[in-house]
Design a protein around this motif. Structure first.
Motif, PDB file in Angstrom:
ATOM      1  N   UNK A  61     -27.523   0.177  -5.978  1.00  0.00           N
ATOM      2  CA  UNK A  61     -28.827  -0.039  -6.609  1.00  0.00           C
ATOM      3  C   UNK A  61     -29.777   1.109  -6.261  1.00  0.00           C
ATOM      4  N   UNK A  62     -29.887   1.445  -4.969  1.00  0.00           N
ATOM      5  CA  UNK A  62     -30.833   2.466  -4.545  1.00  0.00           C
ATOM      6  C   UNK A  62     -30.451   3.854  -5.089  1.00  0.00           C
ATOM      7  N   UNK A  63     -29.170   4.119  -5.184  1.00  0.00           N
ATOM      8  CA  UNK A  63     -28.733   5.393  -5.775  1.00  0.00           C
ATOM      9  C   UNK A  63     -29.094   5.413  -7.260  1.00  0.00           C
ATOM     10  N   UNK A  64     -28.927   4.263  -7.921  1.00  0.00           N
ATOM     11  CA  UNK A  64     -29.286   4.156  -9.346  1.00  0.00           C
ATOM     12  C   UNK A  64     -30.769   4.362  -9.573  1.00  0.00           C
ATOM     13  N   UNK A  65     -31.597   3.988  -8.622  1.00  0.00           N
ATOM     14  CA  UNK A  65     -33.055   4.137  -8.729  1.00  0.00           C
ATOM     15  C   UNK A  65     -33.469   5.581  -8.444  1.00  0.00           C
ATOM     16  N   UNK A  66     -32.567   6.372  -7.843  1.00  0.00           N
ATOM     17  CA  UNK A  66     -32.886   7.783  -7.582  1.00  0.00           C
ATOM     18  C   UNK A  66     -33.005   8.140  -6.116  1.00  0.00           C
ATOM     19  N   UNK A  67     -32.546   7.264  -5.228  1.00  0.00           N
ATOM     20  CA  UNK A  67     -32.610   7.561  -3.792  1.00  0.00           C
ATOM     21  C   UNK A  67     -31.620   8.670  -3.442  1.00  0.00           C
ATOM     22  N   UNK A  68     -32.045   9.571  -2.570  1.00  0.00           N
ATOM     23  CA  UNK A  68     -31.201  10.685  -2.126  1.00  0.00           C
ATOM     24  C   UNK A  68     -30.667  10.388  -0.727  1.00  0.00           C
ATOM     25  N   UNK A  69     -29.340  10.341  -0.553  1.00  0.00           N
ATOM     26  CA  UNK A  69     -28.782  10.059   0.781  1.00  0.00           C
ATOM     27  C   UNK A  69     -28.819  11.297   1.677  1.00  0.00           C
ATOM     28  N   UNK A  70     -28.957  11.053   2.958  1.00  0.00           N
ATOM     29  CA  UNK A  70     -28.863  12.147   3.938  1.00  0.00           C
ATOM     30  C   UNK A  70     -27.386  12.537   4.055  1.00  0.00           C
ATOM     31  N   UNK A  71     -27.109  13.625   4.745  1.00  0.00           N
ATOM     32  CA  UNK A  71     -25.726  14.102   4.880  1.00  0.00           C
ATOM     33  C   UNK A  71     -24.824  13.038   5.513  1.00  0.00           C
ATOM     34  N   UNK A  72     -25.270  12.426   6.588  1.00  0.00           N
ATOM     35  CA  UNK A  72     -24.454  11.430   7.284  1.00  0.00           C
ATOM     36  C   UNK A  72     -24.245  10.198   6.417  1.00  0.00           C
ATOM     37  N   UNK A  73     -25.284   9.719   5.757  1.00  0.00           N
ATOM     38  CA  UNK A  73     -25.154   8.542   4.896  1.00  0.00           C
ATOM     39  C   UNK A  73     -24.253   8.871   3.705  1.00  0.00           C
ATOM     40  N   UNK A  74     -24.336  10.098   3.203  1.00  0.00           N
ATOM     41  CA  UNK A  74     -23.465  10.502   2.102  1.00  0.00           C
ATOM     42  C   UNK A  74     -21.994  10.457   2.532  1.00  0.00           C
ATOM     43  N   UNK A  75     -21.702  10.774   3.774  1.00  0.00           N
ATOM     44  CA  UNK A  75     -20.331  10.642   4.284  1.00  0.00           C
ATOM     45  C   UNK A  75     -19.879   9.189   4.247  1.00  0.00           C
ATOM     46  N   UNK A  76     -20.773   8.285   4.660  1.00  0.00           N
ATOM     47  CA  UNK A  76     -20.431   6.862   4.636  1.00  0.00           C
ATOM     48  C   UNK A  76     -20.197   6.384   3.204  1.00  0.00           C
ATOM     49  N   UNK A  77     -21.063   6.827   2.283  1.00  0.00           N
ATOM     50  CA  UNK A  77     -20.935   6.424   0.877  1.00  0.00           C
ATOM     51  C   UNK A  77     -19.644   6.981   0.274  1.00  0.00           C
ATOM     52  N   UNK A  78     -19.267   8.193   0.656  1.00  0.00           N
ATOM     53  CA  UNK A  78     -18.028   8.789   0.166  1.00  0.00           C
ATOM     54  C   UNK A  78     -16.825   8.006   0.689  1.00  0.00           C
ATOM     55  N   UNK A  79     -16.844   7.613   1.958  1.00  0.00           N
ATOM     56  CA  UNK A  79     -15.753   6.836   2.545  1.00  0.00           C
ATOM     57  C   UNK A  79     -15.628   5.469   1.866  1.00  0.00           C
ATOM     58  N   UNK A  80     -16.774   4.905   1.437  1.00  0.00           N
ATOM     59  CA  UNK A  80     -16.765   3.607   0.766  1.00  0.00           C
ATOM     60  C   UNK A  80     -16.425   3.737  -0.718  1.00  0.00           C
ATOM     61  N   UNK A  81     -16.407   4.945  -1.235  1.00  0.00           N
ATOM     62  CA  UNK A  81     -16.080   5.175  -2.645  1.00  0.00           C
ATOM     63  C   UNK A  81     -17.258   4.959  -3.582  1.00  0.00           C
ATOM     64  N   UNK A  82     -18.479   4.996  -3.061  1.00  0.00           N
ATOM     65  CA  UNK A  82     -19.670   4.769  -3.869  1.00  0.00           C
ATOM     66  C   UNK A  82     -20.158   6.062  -4.501  1.00  0.00           C
TER      67      UNK A  82
END
Length: 178
Positions: A61-82
């Protein structure tokens, strides 16, 4: 208002614990946030399921709204397949700096000089082992010359001795006359 998906630190000193939050990017790291969407405990093993907990629906939802992940959070999102994280390549990552290279060169030069000195010392030792057998007669000659010089010096002393005794006798006669 720009929204960021980032980590908010909690826990005690030397015992970090993070919340994965959606926050206004102007708010402080550990300050007010809009929503907590997960947790991250770096003290747990990497293969532990409780290390990263993430509410995937809220993250989407937050990515769809335009939220930008930090580098570390982007790693977590990549591992989750989001969200896909693009691979980074830094070919100079393990390359030492200029001063370290200079120190390594100096160390190599010193090692080379030490190796050359060791080889020279070994060659001298070999030459010294082989040379005494050949030089043995030559060593005797200086010893004989030294004996001859000592003998001539003793003769000179014995020749001077009577003259000195005569001088002493004359001095003694003068004292007796006086």
């Amino acid at each position: 208002m720009a929204i960021a998906l980032r980590l908010s630190r909690g826990g005690a000193k030397k015992r970090p614990y993070y919340r994965i939050v959606a926050a206004d990017n102007r708010s402080p790291r550990d300050g007010k946030y809009l929503e907590q969407i997960g947790t991250y405990n770096p003290l747990l093993a990497k293969d532990d399921a409780n290390r990263v907990k993430l509410d995937e629906d809220r993250a989407r939802y937050w990515i769809g709204v335009g939220a930008q992940p930090s580098d570390r959070v982007l790693r977590f999102l990549d591992a989750a397949g989001i969200m896909e994280r693009e691979a980074r390549n830094n070919p100079q990552k393990a390359e030492p700096g200029e001063k370290a290279k200079e120190r390594a060169e100096e160390k190599a030069e010193k090692a080379k000089e030490a190796e050359e000195a060791l080889k020279a010392a070994e060659e001298e030792a070999k030459a010294a082992k082989e040379a005494p057998a050949e030089e043995a007669p030559a060593e005797d000659a200086p010893a004989e010359e030294a004996k001859i010089e000592d003998a001539s010096a003793e003769e000179a002393k014995s020749e001077d001795a009577p003259a000195e005794e005569a001088k002493a006798d004359e001095a003694g006669e003068e004292k007796a006359e006086g």
